[in-house]
Design a protein around this motif. Structure first.
Motif, PDB file in Angstrom:
ATOM      1  N   LEU A  33      42.198  70.008  43.445  1.00  0.00           N
ATOM      2  CA  LEU A  33      41.457  69.145  44.455  1.00  0.00           C
ATOM      3  C   LEU A  33      42.504  68.765  45.478  1.00  0.00           C
ATOM      4  O   LEU A  33      42.569  68.787  46.768  1.00  0.00           O
ATOM      5  N   ILE A  51      43.427  71.655  47.716  1.00  0.00           N
ATOM      6  CA  ILE A  51      42.152  71.609  49.049  1.00  0.00           C
ATOM      7  C   ILE A  51      42.610  70.722  49.772  1.00  0.00           C
ATOM      8  O   ILE A  51      42.339  71.037  51.081  1.00  0.00           O
ATOM      9  N   PHE A  55      45.342  71.799  52.112  1.00  0.00           N
ATOM     10  CA  PHE A  55      44.839  72.709  53.137  1.00  0.00           C
ATOM     11  C   PHE A  55      44.119  72.254  54.140  1.00  0.00           C
ATOM     12  O   PHE A  55      44.361  72.529  55.442  1.00  0.00           O
ATOM     13  N   HIS A  56      43.350  71.472  53.823  1.00  0.00           N
ATOM     14  CA  HIS A  56      42.540  70.617  54.860  1.00  0.00           C
ATOM     15  C   HIS A  56      43.192  69.896  55.743  1.00  0.00           C
ATOM     16  O   HIS A  56      42.983  69.671  57.077  1.00  0.00           O
ATOM     17  N   TRP A  78      38.346  77.227  57.190  1.00  0.00           N
ATOM     18  CA  TRP A  78      38.277  76.742  55.788  1.00  0.00           C
ATOM     19  C   TRP A  78      37.954  78.175  54.914  1.00  0.00           C
ATOM     20  O   TRP A  78      38.428  78.005  53.840  1.00  0.00           O
ATOM     21  N   PHE A  83      40.848  80.074  52.699  1.00  0.00           N
ATOM     22  CA  PHE A  83      41.318  79.574  51.468  1.00  0.00           C
ATOM     23  C   PHE A  83      40.646  80.332  50.387  1.00  0.00           C
ATOM     24  O   PHE A  83      41.401  80.969  49.509  1.00  0.00           O
ATOM     25  N   ILE A 123      42.564  82.966  47.822  1.00  0.00           N
ATOM     26  CA  ILE A 123      42.867  82.395  46.482  1.00  0.00           C
ATOM     27  C   ILE A 123      43.305  83.422  45.352  1.00  0.00           C
ATOM     28  O   ILE A 123      43.962  82.799  44.396  1.00  0.00           O
ATOM     29  N   ALA A 135      47.587  76.494  44.431  1.00  0.00           N
ATOM     30  CA  ALA A 135      46.098  76.345  44.151  1.00  0.00           C
ATOM     31  C   ALA A 135      45.688  77.482  42.982  1.00  0.00           C
ATOM     32  O   ALA A 135      44.736  77.012  42.070  1.00  0.00           O
TER      33      ALA A 135
END
Length: 112
Positions: free
Chosen positions: A14, A17, A20-21, A28, A31, A35, A89
């Motif tokens: 998380l 994430i 990344f955000h 989006w 990602f 992955i 990630a």
């Protein structure tokens, strides 16, 4: 204990994430699209178990992922930041599902 370790990896996923955000200018969907790319390092096993384990472990090492991420921040290169986030990630996702780094004896030999 296993549940605690899975929850720890989930928290790190998380965090990736969130990074990344907050720090990536990319869409989006990139990602989830990227992955699984670190698993291409499995191709190193075509050169044998020792080489395969080395390449796989290099790509799946969280410390390497963080170093790539920090290098991207330092040099202000978004694509390197993104690469570091994806490597991190992916590594925590693997650990969450019980896959770990590999021993030189074979791909299926893992401490996880």
């Amino acid at each position: 204990m296993k549940t605690i370790l899975i929850l720890e990896e989930l928290a790190l996923f998380l965090l990736a994430i969130l990074a990344f955000h907050l720090q990536s200018p990319y869409a989006w969907w990139l990602f989830p699209a990227c992955i699984l790319l670190p698993d291409l390092s499995m191709l190193g096993y075509l050169a044998g178990n020792r080489t395969g384990a080395f390449i796989y472990n290099l790509v799946h090492h969280k410390g390497i992922a963080l170093a790539v991420y920090l290098a991207g921040l330092y040099f202000r290169l978004d694509w390197i930041v993104f690469t570091g986030i994806i490597l991190f990630a992916h590594s925590v996702m693997d650990r969450m599902f019980g896959y770990g780094l590999k021993y030189e004896t074979g791909f299926k030999d893992t401490p996880g």
